[in-house]
Scaffold this active site. Structure first.
Site, mmCIF file in Angstrom:
data_model
loop_
_atom_site.group_PDB
_atom_site.id
_atom_site.type_symbol
_atom_site.label_atom_id
_atom_site.label_comp_id
_atom_site.label_asym_id
_atom_site.label_seq_id
_atom_site.Cartn_x
_atom_site.Cartn_y
_atom_site.Cartn_z
ATOM 1 N N GLN A 63 60.625 -20.746 -37.319
ATOM 2 C CA GLN A 63 59.864 -19.527 -37.635
ATOM 3 C C GLN A 63 59.171 -19.617 -38.986
ATOM 4 O OE1 GLN A 63 62.071 -15.883 -37.250
ATOM 5 N NE2 GLN A 63 60.384 -14.614 -37.946
ATOM 6 N N GLU A 102 62.590 -21.580 -29.419
ATOM 7 C CA GLU A 102 62.360 -20.399 -28.562
ATOM 8 C C GLU A 102 60.883 -20.020 -28.632
ATOM 9 O OE1 GLU A 102 62.308 -16.833 -29.763
ATOM 10 O OE2 GLU A 102 62.122 -17.395 -31.853
ATOM 11 N N SER A 151 62.080 -24.372 -42.986
ATOM 12 C CA SER A 151 63.072 -23.707 -43.825
ATOM 13 C C SER A 151 64.377 -24.479 -43.721
ATOM 14 C CB SER A 151 63.268 -22.274 -43.339
ATOM 15 O OG SER A 151 64.491 -21.758 -43.803
ATOM 16 N N THR A 206 66.681 -23.979 -36.493
ATOM 17 C CA THR A 206 65.632 -24.912 -36.062
ATOM 18 C C THR A 206 65.094 -25.688 -37.257
ATOM 19 O OG1 THR A 206 65.013 -23.340 -34.327
ATOM 20 C CG2 THR A 206 63.446 -25.097 -34.799
ATOM 21 N N THR A 253 68.508 -14.755 -45.952
ATOM 22 C CA THR A 253 68.243 -14.119 -44.653
ATOM 23 C C THR A 253 69.339 -14.451 -43.644
ATOM 24 O OG1 THR A 253 66.899 -16.032 -44.057
ATOM 25 C CG2 THR A 253 65.740 -14.134 -44.971
ATOM 26 N N ASN A 288 62.281 -18.250 -51.631
ATOM 27 C CA ASN A 288 61.681 -16.935 -51.401
ATOM 28 C C ASN A 288 61.796 -16.029 -52.612
ATOM 29 O OD1 ASN A 288 60.638 -17.220 -48.827
ATOM 30 N ND2 ASN A 288 62.567 -16.681 -47.818
ATOM 31 N N ASN A 295 53.550 -15.875 -47.898
ATOM 32 C CA ASN A 295 52.922 -17.028 -47.249
ATOM 33 C C ASN A 295 51.507 -17.271 -47.758
ATOM 34 O OD1 ASN A 295 55.119 -17.748 -45.670
ATOM 35 N ND2 ASN A 295 54.553 -16.373 -44.005
ATOM 36 N N GLU A 298 50.902 -42.043 -53.588
ATOM 37 C CA GLU A 298 50.932 -41.902 -55.050
ATOM 38 C C GLU A 298 51.896 -40.815 -55.504
ATOM 39 O OE1 GLU A 298 47.229 -42.182 -57.448
ATOM 40 O OE2 GLU A 298 46.283 -42.613 -55.523
#
Length: 458
Positions: free
Chosen positions: A19, A81, A150, A155, A189, A216, A238, A264
């Site tokens: 996500q 998912e 993340s 995932t 989270t 975050n 974001n 580099e």
């Protein structure tokens, strides 16, 4: 008439996992489209530069041309998912991406590294590797892959770790970089983020050339304190990340006076194979209301980079920090003389300390393509910007913070049964934790004066 020989393409593949990776990807590709003059449908939008149609023809590194004037991102999106990828397809830039490279499973990884790595990665890995092989085959000269994920998600940790191991085996000579969202010290989270982060870092230690960490909380603080956003959303976060990533990749996408390619980064920023986690800083971070009241010359911008509130990871708050190497990537109309003066000023104040075994310290990149800010975005339009990638002892703060949380839970064997139920063994917890403790120690030793020996092959 003599024609210049065109520069050979050095294509780069972007892989967005989970996500966080997919949502970052949406903002990043919107930013790239703005800079390259590519619309939401993949068609060129006229950009004038010195009276000519600009930017994209210089370096089609991140896009491929379908032969009919439509440009398709060299990007693969992977999730276990379907929901987040479905949302991407219905977004403003959804039709930009090749549907064959949107790889989705049917089950959620449930914030569980073991579920992502052992149980679900096999369903997505086959399609992902086929897509990677296809893009690599179509490319003239694929220079490497950039992962966006993340560390704390199921995932983003499990599938990303498995995929990186596959890459290391199948494409051992290609450069592998990542932009990784790292758990914040106080803002998380998921309860099991420390487990997932320690496992993915342990698994990918030898599969990754360079990993750029962002947390975050640091980005949230920048949005609220520097950009005066009252309640920053993930869209705000974001958008800032997309600007930072754009600053890092600009030299890969556009020609410049002093360009920096993927290899580099590691040559200049990774003093020892395990110490491959640079800290990113960005300047100017300035709102539209304040843009006319701030000093934005090269000296001021360079000085801002070394302030704690310009960096994307919360570390070095105690003040005892040492720099091992520093890469400054400038964008816009900038003279090398001004950069040299800015660096000389930083060195003269002695506010930034380098380790005694790396006297040179600075690597410079200059790109004449000025930064572009989203028309309705949070950041004010400016004519020049600079991104810093710094190899620092202080990043060990981030590791010690996560290790401490790991220890508190693992001491009570809390939540461990969920990992064992997906096929993990208990020894993996101990092995991963020892590796991270060793990494912490490696960074601390590298920041000390005198001789030291690091675990090269661990």
């Amino acid at each position: 008439m003599v024609h210049n020989t065109p520069r050979r393409n050095r294509e780069t593949l972007s892989i967005h996992i989970g996500q966080a990776g997919i949502q970052m990807g949406e903002a990043i590709w919107a930013q790239y489209g703005l800079e390259h003059g590519i619309g939401r449908d993949g068609q060129r939008i006229g950009i004038e530069k010195d009276g000519k149609d600009a930017s994209f023809t210089e370096c089609p590194t991140f896009y491929s041309d379908n032969g009919e004037g439509r440009y398709v991102p060299r990007a693969i999106f992977i999730d276990t998912e379907p929901m987040v990828i479905d949302q991407l397809q219905t977004a403003d830039i959804g039709e930009l991406f090749n549907p064959e490279y949107l790889i989705r499973g049917k089950e959620d990884a449930a914030n569980n590294y073991a579920r992502g790595y052992y149980t679900l990665s096999h369903t997505t890995l086959t399609g992902a590797m086929e897509a990677v092989r296809q893009i690599a085959e179509d490319a003239d000269n694929l220079q490497g892959m950039i992962l966006y994920h993340s560390c704390g998600g199921g995932t983003g940790s499990g599938v990303a770790a498995h995929l990186l191991q596959e890459f290391a085996e199948e494409f051992p000579r290609k450069c592998r970089l990542s932009f990784s969202v790292y758990p914040s010290p106080y803002l998380c989270t998921s309860v099991v983020e420390p487990y997932n982060t320690v496992f993915v870092t342990h698994r990918t230690m030898s599969c990754m050339e360079c990993a750029f960490l962002m947390d975050n909380q640091a980005i949230y603080n920048i949005c609220s304190a520097r950009l005066s956003i009252v309640r920053p959303s993930y869209a705000n976060l974001n958008q800032l990340i997309s600007q930072v990533v754009s600053g890092v990749t600009a030299s890969l996408r556009f020609g410049g006076d002093l360009n920096v390619d993927m290899s580099e980064f590691q040559t200049n920023l990774v003093p020892y194979p395990r110490l491959h986690f640079p800290v990113i800083s960005f300047a100017p971070i300035i709102s539209c209301e304040n843009v006319n009241h701030e000093k934005l010359d090269i000296g001021a911008l360079t000085k801002q980079l070394f302030q704690l509130d310009s960096q994307m990871v919360r570390c070095g708050l105690a003040g005892c920090d040492k720099y091992m190497a520093c890469c400054l990537l400038y964008r816009g109309h900038i003279l090398p003389k001004d950069i040299n003066e800015a660096i000389a000023s930083i060195k003269a104040t002695r506010s930034v300390q380098f380790v005694d075994w790396c006297p040179t310290g600075f690597k410079i990149g200059i790109n004449s393509m000025a930064p572009k800010m989203a028309p309705s975005g949070d950041l004010a339009p400016v004519r020049r910007s600079v991104t810093m990638l710094a190899s620092r002892k202080a990043i060990s703060d981030a590791w010690s913070n996560i290790d401490e949380k790991f220890d508190m839970m693992y001491r009570k064997r809390a939540f461990v049964h969920w990992y064992l139920g997906e096929g993990m063994e208990l020894y993996e917890f101990n092995e991963a934790r020892e590796n991270l403790a060793s990494l912490e120690m490696d960074y601390r030793e590298a920041g000390q004066t005198g001789s030291f020996v690091l675990g090269w092959n661990a």
